[in-house]
Design a protein around this motif. Structure first.
Motif, PDB file in Angstrom:
ATOM      1  N   SER A 438      11.410  -0.950  11.145  1.00 49.08           N
ATOM      2  CA  SER A 438      10.378  -0.858  12.168  1.00 49.08           C
ATOM      3  C   SER A 438      10.550  -1.893  13.271  1.00 49.08           C
ATOM      4  O   SER A 438      10.133  -1.670  14.409  1.00 49.08           O
ATOM      5  N   SER A 471       7.044   8.348   5.020  1.00 45.42           N
ATOM      6  CA  SER A 471       6.666   7.695   6.272  1.00 45.42           C
ATOM      7  C   SER A 471       6.648   8.696   7.423  1.00 45.42           C
ATOM      8  O   SER A 471       7.317   9.732   7.383  1.00 45.42           O
ATOM      9  N   TYR A 472       5.880   8.356   8.438  1.00 49.90           N
ATOM     10  CA  TYR A 472       5.796   9.201   9.624  1.00 49.90           C
ATOM     11  C   TYR A 472       7.188   9.289  10.244  1.00 49.90           C
ATOM     12  O   TYR A 472       7.715   8.300  10.759  1.00 49.90           O
ATOM     13  N   TRP A 474       8.701  10.582  12.910  1.00 50.48           N
ATOM     14  CA  TRP A 474       9.028  10.419  14.329  1.00 50.48           C
ATOM     15  C   TRP A 474       9.073   8.949  14.736  1.00 50.48           C
ATOM     16  O   TRP A 474       9.614   8.613  15.771  1.00 50.48           O
ATOM     17  N   SER A 475       8.528   8.070  13.903  1.00 52.72           N
ATOM     18  CA  SER A 475       8.596   6.638  14.196  1.00 52.72           C
ATOM     19  C   SER A 475      10.020   6.125  14.130  1.00 52.72           C
ATOM     20  O   SER A 475      10.327   5.054  14.669  1.00 52.72           O
ATOM     21  N   PHE A 476      10.914   6.854  13.448  1.00 56.73           N
ATOM     22  CA  PHE A 476      12.283   6.395  13.256  1.00 56.73           C
ATOM     23  C   PHE A 476      13.281   7.181  14.116  1.00 56.73           C
ATOM     24  O   PHE A 476      14.486   7.080  13.902  1.00 56.73           O
ATOM     25  N   SER A 509       3.136  12.598   5.987  1.00 61.62           N
ATOM     26  CA  SER A 509       2.792  13.305   7.218  1.00 61.62           C
ATOM     27  C   SER A 509       3.154  14.782   7.063  1.00 61.62           C
ATOM     28  O   SER A 509       4.210  15.111   6.508  1.00 61.62           O
TER      29      SER A 509
END
Length: 549
Positions: A438, A471-472, A474-476, A509
Motif C-alpha cells: 500500500s 482486499s479491494y 482496484w487499490s493495487f 469486495s
C-alpha cells in the motif's frame, strides 16, 4: 438535381469575406446579395461561393516552384529484424483508451510496453524502418516521457522530418543544436566561432559536449562571455557544470554567488554545497553547527536546536532564500537551508564522534526532529552520501511506516537513489515484506528494471496475500501495472498458479476474485509478450555485445 441560378438582376458576386460571414450567421438571418429569404437562399449561397472560388483561383499568378527538400540523411545502423519491425508496428498502432472505460480485461497495454521496446532496440543499435517514423514521432508528440528514447531510435531522420512537419517540431527543440553538426572539439577556431555566433541551442550543445570531455576547457570557454550573457542563458550554462563537477569549479562558482540574478546565485550555491570541501560548505557548516548542539544534562543525550533569528547578507549571498513559503515559519525555513547545505562530514565531529546511524537515532528536543531529519535527507541526496542515506532510511523492517524519526516515503524514495541498484532492490523487498504494497509504489519506481528476483518475489507474494485476504483489488492496480512493465519475464511461469478465480471471503469486495484472476492473467500475458519482444530483437546487438536482460 441542378441548382437554381442566381437571379438575372443580381449584382456581381459578393466579396469572399461577405460570403463567409453569411455562412457563419446562417441564411435565415442573412441572405446572399440579390437573393430573397427562403428555401433557395442556402443553394444561392453555395452557388455564389463556387463562382467566387473560381474567380479567386483564376486571378492567382503562378508561383515559382518550391525548392525540393534535401534527401534524408543516411542512417548507418543495421535494420531491425523483420519480426521486431512487425512488433514495432503493432505497438505504435495501439492507442491509449481504445478499449473504453471500465476493467482492462486480460489484454496487455501495448503503449506501456513501447518505452521498454525502444530501450532494448537502442541498446542493440538498430535503425527503425523508414515507414514507421511518422507513427513513432506522433507517439512521442503525445508523450513527453517517450521522447528521449524515441528520438534516439529515430536517429538523424527525426530532425529531417521535423523540419517538414510542424507537428514534430519538438524533435528540433529536443535535439542539441536542432541537429546541427558540432565542430571538431580540437578545432579551436571553429569552436570559438560557434560559441560566439551560434544559436543558443547550438551553444548549449557545444558547452555540454566540451564539458563531457574536458571540464576545465568548458569552464574557461564559459568565462569568456559570462559577463555579457542574458540571465536565463547564464542559468542554463551554469547548470551544464553539474556534469563533472569538481573542486576546480569552485572559484568560478564563488564569483557566480555575486551574480545579479537570484536564480543564478541559487544554482551556484547549490553546486558549491555539493562540494563538501568548498569554502561555502565550510561557511554553512559553521552556521549550521551554531544551531545544533548536544545536551548531556538530560536522561539521554539529546540534540537541541536553536534556529537562526535572522537571515543576514552573508547567508543570502550563500544561497539562503530569505522569504519563507506560505505557512512556513521563517526561522525553521532558514535552519533547514543551512543544514541542507552543510557538509554531512561535519556532524560526527560536532556531535561527539558518533556515526551517522547513531546521530539519526538521537532524540531531538522541542519538535525539531522533523525539520532536522528532512534537511539531512536533502543533504544526503545532494551530496550523494550513501552512508547517511542508509542511516536515514533505517531498517526496511522497522515498524515505523514513515521511516526513522520523520523521514517520509517521498524522502525515502530519494534516499534510495543514492544506493546501488542491488542494495536498493533488497531494501525495497524488505520493506514490502514488512509493510505490504500500500505504501511501496514510490519506492518501486526507484528500482532498476527488470526487478531483481528477490524484489519480484516480494511483489508477487504481497499481491497474492492481498488477493487471498479479499482486499479491494482496484487499490493495487498501480502496482500491478508496474509489475507488468518491471517484473522479470522469467517470473511468468511462477504465476500460473494464480490464474484461477479464488474463493472469495465473506467480507471481500464484490467481484474481487474475478478482477484478481483477470489482473494476474494480464500480468502473465504481458510478461510473455515482453519475453517475445526481447527474443525478436535478438540476444546480442549488431556489434556482438551482450543484450540487456
Amino acid at each position: 438535381m441542378n441548382s437554381p441560378a442566381l437571379p438575372a438582376d443580381s449584382p456581381a458576386p459578393a466579396a469572399w469575406e461577405e460570403l463567409v460571414t453569411t455562412a457563419l450567421l446562417g441564411t435565415d438571418r442573412r441572405t446572399p446579395p440579390g437573393c430573397e429569404p427562403g428555401r433557395e437562399a442556402p443553394v444561392a449561397l453555395l452557388d455564389a461561393a463556387a463562382v467566387e472560388t473560381v474567380r479567386r483561383r483564376a486571378g492567382l499568378r503562378p508561383a515559382r516552384a518550391a525548392q525540393r527538400p534535401r534527401p534524408a540523411p543516411e542512417d548507418p545502423r543495421p535494420a531491425l529484424p523483420p519480426a521486431a519491425a512487425r512488433r514495432l508496428a503493432m505497438l505504435l498502432a495501439d492507442r491509449p483508451g481504445a478499449a473504453g472505460g471500465g476493467r482492462r480485461g486480460t489484454a496487455p497495454d501495448l503503449m506501456e510496453l513501447l518505452p521498454q521496446w525502444l530501450a532494448a532496440a537502442n541498446e542493440r543499435g538498430f535503425a527503425p524502418p523508414p515507414q514507421a517514423l511518422p507513427a513513432l514521432l506522433d507517439a512521442a508528440r503525445g508523450r513527453t516521457d517517450l521522447r528521449p528514447a524515441a528520438l534516439t531510435f529515430a536517429g538523424p531522420r527525426a530532425v529531417w522530418l521535423a523540419r517538414l512537419n510542424p507537428d514534430w517540431r519538438f524533435a528540433l527543440r529536443a535535439t542539441p543544436g536542432a541537429g546541427a553538426a558540432l565542430p571538431h572539439l580540437e578545432d579551436a577556431a571553429q569552436v570559438q566561432q560557434l560559441w560566439q555566433e551560434g544559436l543558443f541551442a547550438e551553444r548549449v550543445a557545444l558547452l555540454s559536449a566540451i564539458r563531457a570531455h574536458e571540464p576545465a576547457a568548458a569552464r574557461e570557454l564559459l568565462t569568456t562571455t559570462w559577463a555579457t550573457e542574458r540571465a536565463e542563458d547564464r542559468l542554463m550554462f551554469l547548470d551544464s557544470l553539474r556534469a563533472g563537477l569538481g573542486p576546480e569549479d569552485e572559484p568560478f562558482l564563488e564569483q557566480a554567488l555575486a551574480d545579479r540574478s537570484r536564480n543564478v546565485r541559487a544554482t551556484a550555491a547549490e553546486l558549491l554545497s555539493a562540494l563538501p570541501e568548498s569554502a561555502l560548505a565550510a561557511r554553512m557548516a559553521v552556521r549550521a553547527g551554531t544551531c545544533v548542539a548536544l545536551d548531556h544534562t538530560r536522561e539521554a543525550p539529546t540534540i537541541t536546536v536553536e534556529a537562526p533569528h535572522e537571515c543576514d547578507a552573508g547567508m543570502e549571498r550563500d544561497g539562503v532564500v530569505p522569504k519563507a513559503p506560505a505557512g512556513r515559519g521563517e526561522r525553521s525555513w532558514w535552519f533547514g537551508q543551512l543544514v541542507e547545505a552543510a557538509p554531512l562530514g561535519a556532524w560526527p565531529r560536532r556531535l561527539g564522534g558518533r556515526t551517522p546511524g547513531e546521530i539519526v537515532a538521537l532524540p531531538v528536543a522541542d519538535d525539531w526532529q522533523s525539520e532536522l531529519h528532512a534537511a539531512w535527507c536533502r543533504a544526503a541526496v545532494r551530496q550523494r552520501n550513501a552512508e547517511w542515506a542508509r542511516a536515514l532510511l533505517g531498517s526496511p523492517s522497522a515498524p515505523e511506516a514513515g521511516g526513522p524519526g520523520a523521514v517520509s516515503l517521498a524522502e525515502r524514495a530519494k534516499l534510495l537513489g543514492t544506493l546501488g541498484s542491488g542494495e536498493r532492490a533488497e531494501w525495497v523487498a524488505g520493506f514490502i515484506a514488512m509493510h505490504g504494497l500500500s505504501e511501496a509504489f514510490q519506492l518501486l519506481g526507484m528500482c532498476v528494471v527488470p526487478w531483481s528476483a528477490p524484489l519480484g518475489r516480494a511483489v508477487v507474494d504481497a499481491l497474492n496475500i492481498a488477493r487471498d485476504a479479499g482486499s479491494y483489488p482496484w487499490s493495487f492496480s498501480g502496482v500491478m501495472g508496474l509489475a507488468e512493465r518491471c517484473l522479470d519475464p522469467a517470473e511468468a511461469s511462477r504465476l500460473d498458479g494464480l490464474l484461477a478465480v479464488p474463493d472469495e471471503p465473506e467480507d471481500a469486495s464484490p467481484g474481487a476474485g474475478g478482477y484478481w484472476a483477470e489482473a494476474f492473467q494480464r500480468l502473465v500475458t504481458t510478461l510473455r509478450l515482453r519475453a517475445a519482444m526481447i527474443e525478436e530483437l535478438g540476444t546480442a546487438g549488431p556489434s556482438g555485445g551482450a543484450a540487456p536482460s
